[in-house]
Design an enzyme around this catalytic site. Structure first.
Site, PDB file in Angstrom:
ATOM      1  N   SER A 218       0.716  -1.297   0.121  1.00  0.00           N
ATOM      2  CA  SER A 218       0.066  -0.007   0.009  1.00  0.00           C
ATOM      3  C   SER A 218       0.689   1.389   0.082  1.00  0.00           C
ATOM      4  CB  SER A 218      -0.968   0.040   1.062  1.00  0.00           C
ATOM      5  OG  SER A 218      -0.102   0.263   2.513  1.00  0.00           O
TER       6      SER A 218
ATOM      7  N   GLU B 207       6.637  -0.722  -4.809  1.00  0.00           N
ATOM      8  CA  GLU B 207       5.636  -0.742  -5.926  1.00  0.00           C
ATOM      9  C   GLU B 207       4.300  -0.680  -5.280  1.00  0.00           C
ATOM     10  OE1 GLU B 207       2.549  -1.905  -7.593  1.00  0.00           O
ATOM     11  OE2 GLU B 207       3.181  -3.830  -7.538  1.00  0.00           O
ATOM     12  N   LEU B 208       3.583   0.451  -5.385  1.00  0.00           N
ATOM     13  CA  LEU B 208       2.368   0.764  -4.379  1.00  0.00           C
ATOM     14  C   LEU B 208       1.167   0.612  -5.239  1.00  0.00           C
ATOM     15  CD1 LEU B 208       4.239   3.582  -2.674  1.00  0.00           C
ATOM     16  CD2 LEU B 208       4.513   1.323  -2.020  1.00  0.00           C
TER      17      LEU B 208
ATOM     18  N   CYS C 235      -2.187  -6.002  -9.104  1.00  0.00           N
ATOM     19  CA  CYS C 235      -1.918  -4.634  -8.989  1.00  0.00           C
ATOM     20  C   CYS C 235      -2.274  -3.606 -10.156  1.00  0.00           C
ATOM     21  CB  CYS C 235      -0.389  -4.302  -8.772  1.00  0.00           C
ATOM     22  SG  CYS C 235       0.137  -5.391  -7.464  1.00  0.00           S
TER      23      CYS C 235
END
Length: 482
Positions: free
Chosen positions: A234, A253-254, A289
């Site tokens: 997150s 990597e959000l 994602c």
């Protein structure tokens, strides 16, 4: 099969449990049955893992590139040989339909192959020192050196392939790795470890330490021996990690809410476009994602697109993840289900239309299609991470471009158009890390650069690109006139 060895996670769990004071039940999201007891590892266990990985680094960094390459290649073969068992493990712990779990194993095998190749290709460059005044008489070149212990914190949704995207490049470049897997999906990461150890990797060079993320992550962040943190999760946690990492290297990597534009020029290809988009929106229940979450369709073809999309969506089958016919299954937990239902209901209150779906289905949600969704609705602004897609009407590509960029995220976007001038222009103007023309934004190849902008992250994955974020560059100059 390599040495007729069967991959198992239980012996490694048993070894960790000897030094853990607590364990927790790992539950199957579909059956609600306990799969196994997992040790709740302590900060002391994580610190010990860091020390072991630091010692192992001296061995791994001194390995010739071809040895590291061969280890990665052998590990890929071991996993390929046991594809069905590994996929069933993913399906059981993550609730991922087996058709998608098998695909994840295939991608993992390919990622290891790419890492094996890149291990042999890490090369520097020559520097013409005589380009500077007084620089004549010198030859100079650069080399890359591994940085040391790398700490990885990984999510539940791709419990094998998102782990190997961190582990593969780390080993290829001569580093050691500690993975703190998602609490709900530690088993796949352990199977990957067992494959690599069987393939010849020193046992301490890649360790899996399950348990509470905040507690164990604190050790990784505070240890001077950990030189890099790579995290997928997150934006809130990512910001905390970046603020606490100090001088460590960081890859984050959000969040994301991938957008897609479908131009009127695709009127003769709607069947193909709809098929790709339905898959992009609902693969693994939308818990991806780069799931296709926002779709903007030109007004000229909107009604036809929507009709076909709904027809295809309503053909999807909800069921047991281990059934080959299952397209959708339970979400990872009830909290995800409740949160997503709140967002769907909020969108409806703000004027959105629920064209199909919108109801709970066991612990999952029916595949849901929303139209006329306001830009300020949470389902439009945030990352849904569930089987929900927005399909909104636009009058032009410029309107679509504005809508796509009107987001706090910037990981991936797609567009379908037969107008190449339009496609190239939009590709340059869309503010994301990856634009896929005539593909959905959910598409990812494991060797391509993969990284986000804005709240979507920092740094790049993709095997070659991840390797370059796991090494230090050194320049060496030779003065041959002295």
């Amino acid at each position: 099969m390599e040495g007729d060895m069967m991959l198992q996670y239980q012996p490694y769990l048993d070894e960790l449990t000897k030094n853990a004071t607590e364990t927790y039940a790992l539950m199957n999201p579909h059956t609600k049955e306990e799969i196994v007891r997992v040790p709740e590892c302590s900060q002391g266990q994580m610190l010990k893992a860091v020390n072991l990985a630091s010692d192992a680094f001296e061995t791994v960094r001194s390995m010739p590139a071809h040895e590291r390459s061969d280890i990665l290649n052998r590990a890929s073969d071991i996993i390929a040989d046991q594809k069905q068992m590994v996929a069933e493990t993913i399906a059981q712990e993550a609730g991922k339909p087996i058709k998608y779990a098998l695909g994840e194993v295939d991608r993992t095998v390919q990622t290891l192959k790419f890492a094996s190749v890149e291990a042999r290709k890490l090369e520097g460059e020559s520097i013409p020192m005589d380009a500077a005044p007084n620089g004549a008489g010198r030859d100079a070149y650069t080399i890359y050196e591994p940085i040391g212990v790398i700490g990885a914190i990984t999510p539940f949704n791709f419990p094998l392939n998102l782990v190997v995207h961190k582990v593969g490049p780390a080993i290829a470049s001569g580093n050691t790795m500690i993975v703190k897997p998602a609490e709900k999906t530690p088993l796949s990461a352990i199977l990957l470890r067992e494959a690599l150890v069987e393939a010849g990797l020193p046992s301490d060079a890649y360790q899996v330490i399950p348990g509470d993320g905040k507690n164990l992550g604190e050790v990784l962040l505070n240890s001077d021996d950990v030189k890099k943190i790579t995290f997928t999760g997150s934006p809130r946690v990512g910001r905390d990690i970046k603020s606490q990492a100090g001088l460590k290297k960081v890859t984050l990597e959000l969040g994301n809410n991938s957008a897609l534009y479908v131009d009127k020029s695709m009127h003769d290809r709607l069947d193909d476009v709809v098929s790709k988009t339905v898959n992009g929106a609902f693969s693994y229940n939308g818990q991806v994602c780069i799931s296709t979450q926002r779709v903007y369709v030109h007004d000229d073809i909107f009604d036809s697109f929507l009709d076909q999309f709904v027809q295809e969506t309503e053909k999807l089958t909800f069921g047991d993840p281990l059934d080959n016919n299952t397209d959708l299954s339970n979400l990872i937990d009830e909290q995800s289900q409740e949160g997503l239902m709140e967002w769907i209901n909020e969108a409806k209150q703000l004027g959105a239309n629920i064209v199909t779906g919108g109801q709970k289905q066991e612990q999952g949600i029916e595949p849901t299609v929303l139209t006329d969704v306001p830009a300020d609705a949470k389902i439009s602004k945030e990352e849904a991470f569930g089987p929900v897609v927005i399909i909104n009407r636009v009058q032009s590509s410029d309107e679509a471009l504005h809508a796509i960029n009107d987001s706090q995220y910037g990981l991936s976007a797609g567009l379908f158009s037969n107008d190449m001038k339009q496609a190239i222009d939009m590709s340059h103007r869309i503010n994301v890390g990856q634009v896929l023309v005539n593909d959905v934004p959910t598409l990812r190849f494991d060797h391509m650069p993969y990284g986000g902008r804005k709240q979507s992250g920092y740094g790049y994955e993709g095997v070659k690109y991840a390797i370059h974020e796991m090494v230090n560059r050194k320049m060496i100059s030779l003065n041959y006139t002295f």
